[in-house]
Structure formats: structure tokens, C-alpha cells
Design an enzyme around this catalytic site. Structure first.
Site, mmCIF file in Angstrom:
data_model
loop_
_atom_site.group_PDB
_atom_site.id
_atom_site.type_symbol
_atom_site.label_atom_id
_atom_site.label_comp_id
_atom_site.label_asym_id
_atom_site.label_seq_id
_atom_site.Cartn_x
_atom_site.Cartn_y
_atom_site.Cartn_z
ATOM 1 N N LYS A 1 -1.073 -1.424 -4.610
ATOM 2 C CA LYS A 1 -1.748 -0.128 -4.753
ATOM 3 C C LYS A 1 -0.673 0.914 -5.066
ATOM 4 O O LYS A 1 -0.302 1.710 -4.204
ATOM 5 C CB LYS A 1 -2.425 0.283 -3.443
ATOM 6 C CG LYS A 1 -3.693 -0.410 -3.092
ATOM 7 C CD LYS A 1 -4.293 0.284 -1.875
ATOM 8 C CE LYS A 1 -5.439 -0.461 -1.279
ATOM 9 N NZ LYS A 1 -5.978 0.227 -0.099
ATOM 10 N N ARG B 1 -9.569 -12.610 7.308
ATOM 11 C CA ARG B 1 -8.408 -13.259 6.682
ATOM 12 C C ARG B 1 -8.793 -14.577 6.010
ATOM 13 O O ARG B 1 -8.170 -14.992 5.045
ATOM 14 C CB ARG B 1 -7.326 -13.550 7.714
ATOM 15 C CG ARG B 1 -6.620 -12.356 8.278
ATOM 16 C CD ARG B 1 -5.454 -12.802 9.171
ATOM 17 N NE ARG B 1 -4.938 -11.743 9.995
ATOM 18 C CZ ARG B 1 -4.053 -10.838 9.594
ATOM 19 N NH1 ARG B 1 -3.617 -10.857 8.354
ATOM 20 N NH2 ARG B 1 -3.619 -9.918 10.426
ATOM 21 N N ASP C 1 0.863 -1.177 0.000
ATOM 22 C CA ASP C 1 0.000 0.000 0.000
ATOM 23 C C ASP C 1 0.908 1.239 0.000
ATOM 24 O O ASP C 1 1.452 1.609 -1.029
ATOM 25 C CB ASP C 1 -0.908 -0.067 1.228
ATOM 26 C CG ASP C 1 -2.077 0.895 1.188
ATOM 27 O OD1 ASP C 1 -2.053 1.841 0.382
ATOM 28 O OD2 ASP C 1 -3.011 0.715 1.977
#
Length: 182
Positions: free
Chosen positions: A132, A166, A104
Site C-alpha cells: 500500500k 489468516r 502498509d
């Protein structure tokens, strides 16, 4: 209540994920054939991805894990990285493959790669299931990406929110009402 009720949209199905993992595993097996790489999973999120990935790599390899934290129960990184569990193997002169669930901001992985590079591996390859890149805060480029995703909060297939989700077999966008205010 079912976990799937909290999902706004499924981004990648279990079948799509497994198909991409087969491709990545074949690519890594070819690249590292005869080299016995150390495959390092960044726990907890990368556990499902790494387990499936190494089963698709028909080569000699060793596995290890690190636990690195920068999120806690938040939805954004704190920027403060803690090594909770370090490697059990020495990596000097070794080929190391870091397996991540998602990149990220890149802050945690940048810290981790800088740390590992100081230990003088022969090579360091970064493999991530999800990326990302538009959200990156540091200069960091993974070597292999499973899927590039939009700037959404995703869960499933190892990714969590407050240690939940998860175990979902797919990657989906979490409804914002679940984490609003955090």
C-alpha cells in the site's frame, strides 16, 4: 458462521496469488543462484507466503523467522515496534531476503530493516506479497511486490484481523462492520 461471509470483495484469488508467487520465486532463484540466501519470514502473516515462495525457489537457501509486533488487535499500527522473536542465524556477510505479507505504513518494516542493516548483511532484499505505497509514512521501497492494493483493510492468505481470517486462501477486503469502532 463462515469466514467468507465477512468478506466484502475478493481482491486476489488463490490462483492469482500462486501464479504471482511462481514468478517471484523464479526471479529470486535466478538472482540468488549459488549464494545460499537466508530467507526471513516476518510472522505470523508472512508464513503462508513464505512457505509457498521458498518452494518455488530451486536453489540452496536457509530459512528463519522473526516475530515483530506493532498492531496488537488494532487495525492501524501503534508505531511502537516490539521484537518478540529474533533471528537464530547470524547475518553478517549473508544475503538476506525479508518476506512480508503486507507493507502498509512501513513503520514496522523500516524499524526491522534498520535493525538488520546494523548487523552488516551482504545484501538485504525486501519481498512483500501486498503493498500500500500511498499509505506509507516512512521512506521505504520494497524490492519485489506481489500486488499493489488499494487503501482497504484486507485479510486472508496470512493477513488477519484479531487473529482471524489468516487461513483464507485468497486476499479480500474485510467488511467494515467487522472492525468498526476498533
Amino acid at each position: 458462521m463462515r469466514l467468507t461471509d465477512d468478506i466484502q470483495k475478493i481482491l486476489y484469488t488463490e490462483e492469482e496469488i500462486q501464479a504471482r508467487i511462481r514468478e517471484i520465486g523464479a526471479e529470486l532463484a535466478q538472482a540468488f543462484d549459488g549464494r545460499n540466501p537466508l530467507v526471513v519470514g516476518v510472522l505470523k502473516g508472512a508464513a503462508p507466503f513464505m512457505a509457498d515462495l521458498v518452494r518455488r525457489m530451486d536453489i540452496a537457501l536457509e530459512m528463519d523467522y522473526m516475530i515483530v509486533s506493532s498492531y496488537g488487535k488494532a487495525t492501524k499500527t501503534s508505531g511502537v515496534v516490539k521484537i518478540i522473536k529474533d533471528l537464530d542465524f547470524e547475518i553478517g556477510g549473508r544475503d538476506v531476503i525479508i518476506v512480508e505479507d503486507i507493507i502498509d505504513s512501513g513503520l514496522t518494516l523500516k524499524y526491522l530493516t534498520d535493525l538488520l542493516l546494523r548487523r552488516a548483511p551482504r545484501s538485504l532484499t525486501i519481498v512483500t506479497l501486498l503493498d500500500k505505497p500511498h499509505h506509507r509514512q516512512v521512506e521505504l521501497q520494497p524490492d519485489i511486490v506481489g500486488f499493489e492494493i488499494p487503501d482497504e483493510f484486507v485479510v486472508g492468505y496470512g493477513l488477519d484481523y484479531a487473529e482471524k481470517y489468516r487461513n483464507l486462501p485468497f486476499v479480500g477486503i474485510l467488511k467494515s462492520k467487522i472492525y468498526a469502532g476498533h
